[in-house]
Design a protein around this motif. Structure first.
Motif, PDB file in Angstrom:
ATOM      1  N   ALA A 151      41.481  45.228  25.632  1.00 23.44           N
ATOM      2  CA  ALA A 151      42.502  44.496  26.397  1.00 23.44           C
ATOM      3  C   ALA A 151      42.381  42.991  26.172  1.00 23.44           C
ATOM      4  O   ALA A 151      43.387  42.285  26.058  1.00 23.44           O
ATOM      5  N   GLU A 172      43.441  42.122  22.608  1.00 27.33           N
ATOM      6  CA  GLU A 172      44.899  42.189  22.533  1.00 27.33           C
ATOM      7  C   GLU A 172      45.512  40.882  23.056  1.00 27.33           C
ATOM      8  O   GLU A 172      46.474  40.360  22.475  1.00 27.33           O
ATOM      9  N   TYR A 187      47.770  38.175  21.031  1.00 22.81           N
ATOM     10  CA  TYR A 187      49.069  37.759  21.564  1.00 22.81           C
ATOM     11  C   TYR A 187      49.147  36.234  21.626  1.00 22.81           C
ATOM     12  O   TYR A 187      50.158  35.629  21.235  1.00 22.81           O
ATOM     13  N   TYR A 216      44.172  34.950  30.510  1.00 27.08           N
ATOM     14  CA  TYR A 216      42.983  35.278  29.717  1.00 27.08           C
ATOM     15  C   TYR A 216      41.693  34.744  30.326  1.00 27.08           C
ATOM     16  O   TYR A 216      40.753  35.506  30.566  1.00 27.08           O
ATOM     17  N   GLU A 230      50.974  40.903  34.709  1.00 22.78           N
ATOM     18  CA  GLU A 230      50.906  42.188  34.008  1.00 22.78           C
ATOM     19  C   GLU A 230      49.519  42.409  33.413  1.00 22.78           C
ATOM     20  O   GLU A 230      48.946  43.509  33.521  1.00 22.78           O
ATOM     21  N   ASN A 231      48.972  41.374  32.783  1.00 26.43           N
ATOM     22  CA  ASN A 231      47.651  41.506  32.159  1.00 26.43           C
ATOM     23  C   ASN A 231      46.566  41.761  33.199  1.00 26.43           C
ATOM     24  O   ASN A 231      45.644  42.559  32.977  1.00 26.43           O
ATOM     25  N   LYS A 249      46.972  43.166  36.091  1.00 24.22           N
ATOM     26  CA  LYS A 249      47.159  44.526  36.605  1.00 24.22           C
ATOM     27  C   LYS A 249      46.602  45.558  35.630  1.00 24.22           C
ATOM     28  O   LYS A 249      46.003  46.559  36.040  1.00 24.22           O
ATOM     29  N   LYS A 250      46.766  45.313  34.320  1.00 23.18           N
ATOM     30  CA  LYS A 250      46.275  46.249  33.306  1.00 23.18           C
ATOM     31  C   LYS A 250      44.774  46.479  33.410  1.00 23.18           C
ATOM     32  O   LYS A 250      44.276  47.563  33.117  1.00 23.18           O
ATOM     33  N   VAL A 251      44.046  45.430  33.792  1.00 22.66           N
ATOM     34  CA  VAL A 251      42.579  45.537  33.864  1.00 22.66           C
ATOM     35  C   VAL A 251      42.089  45.697  35.304  1.00 22.66           C
ATOM     36  O   VAL A 251      40.900  45.554  35.589  1.00 22.66           O
ATOM     37  N   ASN A 252      43.023  46.001  36.207  1.00 27.94           N
ATOM     38  CA  ASN A 252      42.699  46.319  37.608  1.00 27.94           C
ATOM     39  C   ASN A 252      41.925  45.206  38.324  1.00 27.94           C
ATOM     40  O   ASN A 252      40.954  45.462  39.037  1.00 27.94           O
ATOM     41  N   GLU A 286      43.659  42.831  40.288  1.00 27.61           N
ATOM     42  CA  GLU A 286      44.596  42.205  41.232  1.00 27.61           C
ATOM     43  C   GLU A 286      43.919  41.754  42.526  1.00 27.61           C
ATOM     44  O   GLU A 286      44.321  40.760  43.141  1.00 27.61           O
TER      45      GLU A 286
END
Length: 213
Positions: free
Chosen positions: A21, A24, A28, A66, A95-96, A98-101, A103
């Motif tokens: 993640a 990525e 980006y 990041y 979004e990023n 949230k992807k890695v939990n 929040e």
């Protein structure tokens, strides 16, 4: 470059691999021109944060999330508040995260850091302040948010060497010269601040570390 490029590549080769993640996000950022900390620079800051063990960190300049994510993963018991004024990057950061939990650990505030002090204050005080946003506003960011630091608070300012241009008296690009002048003025102000001791590290794009006296 502050050190030969081959030395930088060698150091980077020794740094432990990041999870997919994060890699990525790095890709980006490179493809879309999003400014994130250089690898050796952020690894240096993370190491110092591990030593400091802050419980609350304020970051000015989220970008795509990041550095906030990197700090949260290295310091799972720390709460991180980060500010982003660009709507698109703010949404991508959410979004990023949230992807890695993360929040529950990272709070992202949308708005101009010069205008959201009241909201930021609700989450303070902070043990660390990380400034990595509009370079021309560094001094104002420092003046506003250093007042919300805890007794032993530390401030990290990124990009204070601006690719080495601060060491040159004449820069060909007029826009760069204006920015260089502002960063040099900030560095000089930092180094003579009556309430903080500052050292500039020549890693990444230059990191200033300021600690309360």
């Amino acid at each position: 470059m502050f050190v030969p490029s081959e030395v930088t590549r060698y150091i980077e080769s020794l740094i432990r691999d990041r999870e997919p993640a994060l890699k990525e996000m790095e890709l980006y950022a490179k493809e879309h021109g999003v400014p994130i900390m250089e690898l050796v620079g952020i690894e240096t800051m993370l190491h110092l944060l591990r030593l400091l063990k802050p419980k609350a960190i304020l970051e000015i300049g989220t970008a795509i999330g990041y550095s906030a994510i990197r700090m949260a993963k290295e310091l799972p018991h720390a709460k991180i508040v980060t500010i982003e004024r660009d709507r698109s990057r703010y949404e991508i950061a959410l979004e990023n995260i949230k992807k890695v939990n993360l929040e529950k650990q990272i709070t992202v505030i949308y708005g101009d850091a010069l205008e959201v002090e009241a909201e930021v204050q609700e989450y303070g005080p902070y043990d660390c302040l990380f400034i990595d946003a509009a370079k021309g506003q560094y001094r104002r960011f420092f003046e506003i948010y250093s007042s919300h630091l805890s007794a032993n608070g530390v401030v990290f300012s990124d990009n204070v060497l601006f690719k080495g241009f601060v060491a040159n008296d004449n820069v060909d690009n007029k826009r760069h010269q204006t920015m260089v002048n502002k960063i040099k003025a900030y560095n000089e102000w930092l180094m003579t601040h009556p309430d903080f001791d500052t050292m500039i590290l020549t890693v990444g794009d230059g990191i200033a570390i300021s600690s309360k006296r």
